[in-house]
Design an enzyme around this catalytic site. Structure first.
Site, PDB file in Angstrom:
ATOM      1  N   HIS A 127       1.390   5.219  -2.177  1.00  0.00           N
ATOM      2  CA  HIS A 127       1.756   6.564  -1.721  1.00  0.00           C
ATOM      3  C   HIS A 127       3.047   7.126  -2.313  1.00  0.00           C
ATOM      4  CE1 HIS A 127      -1.390   7.304   1.199  1.00  0.00           C
ATOM      5  NE2 HIS A 127      -1.214   6.105   1.724  1.00  0.00           N
ATOM      6  N   HIS A 169       0.840  -1.203   0.000  1.00  0.00           N
ATOM      7  CA  HIS A 169       0.000   0.000   0.000  1.00  0.00           C
ATOM      8  C   HIS A 169       0.882   1.262   0.000  1.00  0.00           C
ATOM      9  CE1 HIS A 169      -3.155   2.825   1.139  1.00  0.00           C
ATOM     10  NE2 HIS A 169      -2.386   3.230   2.139  1.00  0.00           N
ATOM     11  N   SER A 222      -3.346   0.765  -4.544  1.00  0.00           N
ATOM     12  CA  SER A 222      -2.656  -0.390  -3.966  1.00  0.00           C
ATOM     13  C   SER A 222      -3.559  -1.619  -3.902  1.00  0.00           C
ATOM     14  CB  SER A 222      -2.150  -0.034  -2.567  1.00  0.00           C
ATOM     15  OG  SER A 222      -3.210   0.455  -1.779  1.00  0.00           O
ATOM     16  N   GLU A 251      -5.915   9.403  -0.001  1.00  0.00           N
ATOM     17  CA  GLU A 251      -6.185   7.959  -0.025  1.00  0.00           C
ATOM     18  C   GLU A 251      -7.142   7.542  -1.134  1.00  0.00           C
ATOM     19  OE1 GLU A 251      -4.814   5.517   1.588  1.00  0.00           O
ATOM     20  OE2 GLU A 251      -3.752   6.556   3.184  1.00  0.00           O
TER      21      GLU A 251
HETATM   22 FE   FE2 Z   1      -2.513   5.070   3.050  1.00  0.00          FE
END
Ligand code: FE2
Length: 299
Positions: free
Chosen positions: A188, A183, A243, A228
């Site tokens: 990110h 993730h 992700s 997010e």
């Molecule tokens: Fe996150």
């Protein structure tokens, strides 16, 4: 009566203890980094709970605390962990080329060209941090699990991103019960290397410093629906989507409703943690998303 309550309020304000907050990256070592123990919460249904080697490794990866202002030592990844990375890396990269925003894909290619990301081994934070530092000054600092919103946002104020180094179990490669290294690195990192994304992420963090609990809740919601789960134009921005192969298809194939960003609606949304997102919010570009977030955190 009114005067009495006014006096009471003034007295209360005089004696309300100001909320301590970090004044520098180094101060981040004093914040609460205790995390929710999802392994205990889920017990036998935690993926990999019957794999003793994996659980021992996971525990060693969780019980590791790195000061925010120092280098991150390399972690040990057993063969199985690298295999899990390999399965996910190929699948996510293919989907990113179809549905991720250009800003993400450009930086993912750069990470590959510089040999920081390879398909066969989980990348080390030390290499990623050197690269991120040269791009925007963002830094990954490992934590053992999901920390509270206030502590997490305090990190962003100093371009520190509290991240996970452990990886999900190989028996469940396409579903993680909590954010893991996939993730953080596949979702990110490529975007924290983009200055606009870095700026508005940091701005959310700055507004959290010493903020009330109510304001922290608001900022966490703004973070959730931009960093997010944000969408820009027809492409995906958010790490929570990028992700997860299922979430990418859910958004990319338009199974999820996407509406123009509207702060009032964002703040009224609930978090959807263990299912696909039913409704997301978009801006026309990353520049516009930055503008929306800057306006939102001021409100
Ligand atoms: Fe996150």
């Amino acid at each position: 009566m009114a005067m009495k309550s006014l006096l009471l309020n003034q007295t209360k304000q005089l004696f309300t203890k100001p909320i301590w907050y970090p004044r520098s990256r180094r101060d981040l070592d004093c914040i609460d980094k205790s995390h929710r123990n999802i392994i205990d919460d889920l017990g036998n249904s935690y993926p990999g709970s019957n794999d003793i080697d994996y659980m021992n490794w996971l525990s060693s990866m969780r019980n590791y605390d790195t000061p925010a202002d120092s280098d991150v030592p390399d972690a040990y990844y057993p063969e199985q962990a690298n295999k899990t990375w390999n399965i996910l890396y190929g699948k996510l990269k293919e989907l990113h080329s179809l549905y991720a925003c250009d800003e993400h894909n450009q930086n993912l290619i750069e990470l590959e060209n510089k040999n920081i990301y390879t398909e066969n081994e989980v990348p080390q934070f030390s290499k990623v941090n050197n690269w991120l530092n040269s791009k925007t000054g963002f830094k990954l600092v490992p934590v053992g699990g999901m920390i509270n919103a206030r502590s997490f946002l305090y990190g962003l104020a100093y371009r520190v991103f509290f991240a996970s180094r452990y990886i999900r179990h190989i028996s469940s490669p396409f579903y993680a019960v909590e954010p893991d290294v996939v993730h953080d690195l596949m979702g990110h990192v490529p975007l924290f290397a983009n200055e606009e994304m870095a700026e508005f992420s940091q701005e959310i963090g700055k507004k959290s410093l010493g903020a009330s609990d109510e304001k922290i809740d608001q900022l966490a919601k703004i973070y959730y629906y931009s960093v997010e789960f944000g969408v820009i134009g027809e492409k995906i921005l958010g790490a929570g989507i990028l992700s997860s192969s299922g979430e990418i298809i859910n958004v990319g194939e338009k199974k999820c409703k996407v509406e123009p960003w509207e702060l009032k609606k964002v703040l009224n949304m609930d978090y959807v943690l263990h299912d696909f997102q039913p409704l997301l919010f978009k801006a026309n570009s990353l520049t516009e998303m930055k503008k929306f977030v800057f306006e939102a955190v001021e409100s």
